[in-house]
Design an enzyme around this catalytic site. Structure first.
Site, PDB file in Angstrom:
ATOM      1  CG  HIS A  96       1.330 103.601 107.275  1.00  0.00           C
ATOM      2  ND1 HIS A  96       2.672 103.821 107.053  1.00  0.00           N
ATOM      3  CD2 HIS A  96       0.711 104.773 106.953  1.00  0.00           C
ATOM      4  CE1 HIS A  96       2.855 105.051 106.620  1.00  0.00           C
ATOM      5  NE2 HIS A  96       1.684 105.652 106.549  1.00  0.00           N
ATOM      6  CG  ASP A 126       5.019 101.243 106.987  1.00  0.00           C
ATOM      7  OD1 ASP A 126       3.992 100.556 106.818  1.00  0.00           O
ATOM      8  OD2 ASP A 126       5.002 102.490 107.040  1.00  0.00           O
ATOM      9  CB  THR A 184      11.728  96.107 113.860  1.00  0.00           C
ATOM     10  OG1 THR A 184      12.122  97.102 112.905  1.00  0.00           O
ATOM     11  CG2 THR A 184      10.298  95.683 113.576  1.00  0.00           C
ATOM     12  CB  SER A 201       2.624 107.660 103.958  1.00  0.00           C
ATOM     13  OG  SER A 201       2.856 108.291 105.193  1.00  0.00           O
ATOM     14  CB  ILE A 259      20.900  84.585 114.136  1.00  0.00           C
ATOM     15  CG1 ILE A 259      21.991  83.695 114.715  1.00  0.00           C
ATOM     16  CG2 ILE A 259      20.971  85.998 114.715  1.00  0.00           C
ATOM     17  CD1 ILE A 259      23.396  84.126 114.334  1.00  0.00           C
ATOM     18  N   GLY A 260      18.274  84.982 116.216  1.00  0.00           N
ATOM     19  CA  GLY A 260      17.725  84.991 117.566  1.00  0.00           C
ATOM     20  C   GLY A 260      18.628  85.563 118.636  1.00  0.00           C
ATOM     21  CB  ILE A 261      21.627  87.083 119.183  1.00  0.00           C
ATOM     22  CG1 ILE A 261      22.113  87.634 117.825  1.00  0.00           C
ATOM     23  CG2 ILE A 261      21.962  85.616 119.346  1.00  0.00           C
ATOM     24  CD1 ILE A 261      23.616  87.702 117.704  1.00  0.00           C
ATOM     25  CE1 TYR A 351      13.720  89.306 112.800  1.00  0.00           C
ATOM     26  CE2 TYR A 351      11.335  89.502 112.650  1.00  0.00           C
ATOM     27  CZ  TYR A 351      12.548  89.920 113.180  1.00  0.00           C
ATOM     28  OH  TYR A 351      12.576  90.935 114.097  1.00  0.00           O
TER      29      TYR A 351
END
Length: 355
Positions: A96, A126, A184, A201, A259-261, A351
């Site tokens: 950022h 980030d 996320t 930061s 994996i999508g779960i 991903y």
């Protein structure tokens, strides 16, 4: 009478003389005296050594962009900090800090100033990696790969808050393994009460030996009741930061398996039907349509026992495990469904890209 008085005085003098001989310390006893010491012989508690080891490797980072209202002149949009990781000139900072930059300027503590190249960035953590081409040596941050941060460890946050110049604040590690602080939910933060302000930061969080513990990334601006809390800042653990840096240097981006779960871990419990085996795993509460898990037949409410032959105990750890698997790989996933154990073959995808 007078004789008795003289006898008492004489006895008192004799006893006093005996005490002075037997206990010499009584001779100089002065109840009104103040203990004296030479302060020049005392060494004050200090973290100066840690600062001298780490601070030269923490740089100021300036994000400059074209201002169309000022004849396309470059102006500073945002500012932050960065950490020189090695002699090749690679620098870690926060994504950022450099978002949408037309030019990135890096200023070292020794007065040298460089225009930096963006090697790559990663939205999920980030993090971003910059590179400068410097002649001569560069100060680098001390890293001890075996060092594990613990709650209560003294830490120093080094950065450039509000562009005041390099500033060091001190605190402790208040917590480890903080998750769910970014959209996320995949981030794993160190929490500290060392002040992390605007401009910090991308700077370094170091221990009392000057070793890198994390990359300062954010602080709570407002609590739920609108108050501004103090003493709550976060840093990305150095182990994760260095892993992401290596991937960005190698590929220019972070390639993660997917994996999508979505799921949550459960504590061990006895299998239904009176079975004696204890079950522990991840209960699936979400399956992405047309994702790898859906295509393999994984369903909501399945209990995942293992992924790629490794026990599925923690949802976060399992997602991290999958992230390290190259897309295209086929892995076995063992699930329990209706008291039956099934082994499903899942083809890992990359991903989905995020901004």
């Amino acid at each position: 009478m007078f004789v008795k008085l003289l006898r008492s005085v004489a006895i008192g003098l004799i006893v006093g003389a005996i005490l002075l001989v037997a206990m010499p310390s009584l001779r100089s006893l002065n109840p009104l005296s103040t203990p004296q010491f030479d302060s020049t012989d005392e060494t004050p508690a200090s973290y100066n050594l840690a600062v001298r080891r780490a601070a030269p490797a923490v740089v100021n980072v300036y994000n400059r962009g074209l201002n169309t209202n000022s004849h396309n002149q470059l102006e500073i949009r945002t500012l932050g900090s960065g950490v020189i990781m090695d002699q090749r000139g690679y620098i870690i900072t926060n994504k950022h800090v450099i978002n949408d930059a037309d030019q990135i300027i890096v200023a070292l503590q020794d007065g040298r100033v460089f225009e930096a190249l963006l090697v790559g960035s990663d939205s999920l953590t980030d993090l971003a990696v910059l590179k400068i081409n410097a002649t001569g040596g560069l100060p680098t941050i001390p890293i001890n790969a075996r060092r594990v941060p613990h709650i209560g460890d003294v830490v120093l946050a080094i950065g450039n808050p509000y562009n005041l110049g390099q500033t060091i604040t001190q605190g402790i590690i208040s917590a480890t393994g903080r998750i769910g602080l970014n959209p996320t939910g995949r981030q794993n933060f160190l929490q500290t009460d060392a002040s992390i302000n605007h401009g910090n930061s991308g700077g370094a969080l170091v221990n009392s030996l000057g070793e890198l513990m994390g990359i300062n990334t954010l602080s709570f601006d407002k609590s739920n009741d609108g108050e501004t809390p103090e003493g709550i800042g976060f840093a990305i653990p150095f182990q994760l930061a260095t892993k992401i840096m290596d991937k960005l240097i190698r590929d220019g981006r972070v390639i993660r398996g997917y994996i999508g779960i979505g799921g949550r871990e459960i504590a061990p419990l006895h299998a239904q039907g009176g079975g004696i085996d204890q079950l522990q795993g991840i209960v699936v509460n979400e399956v992405s349509p047309d994702g790898p898990a859906a295509n393999a037949g994984i369903q909501v409410n399945d209990l995942i026992i293992s992924v790629d032959n490794k026990p599925a105990i923690s949802a976060l750890e399992t997602m991290d495990q999958v992230a390290e698997i190259r897309p295209g790989s086929v892995i076995p996933v063992v699930v329990m469904r209706d008291d039956k154990q099934l082994t499903l073959q899942v083809t890992i995808q990359e991903y989905p890209a995020t901004n």
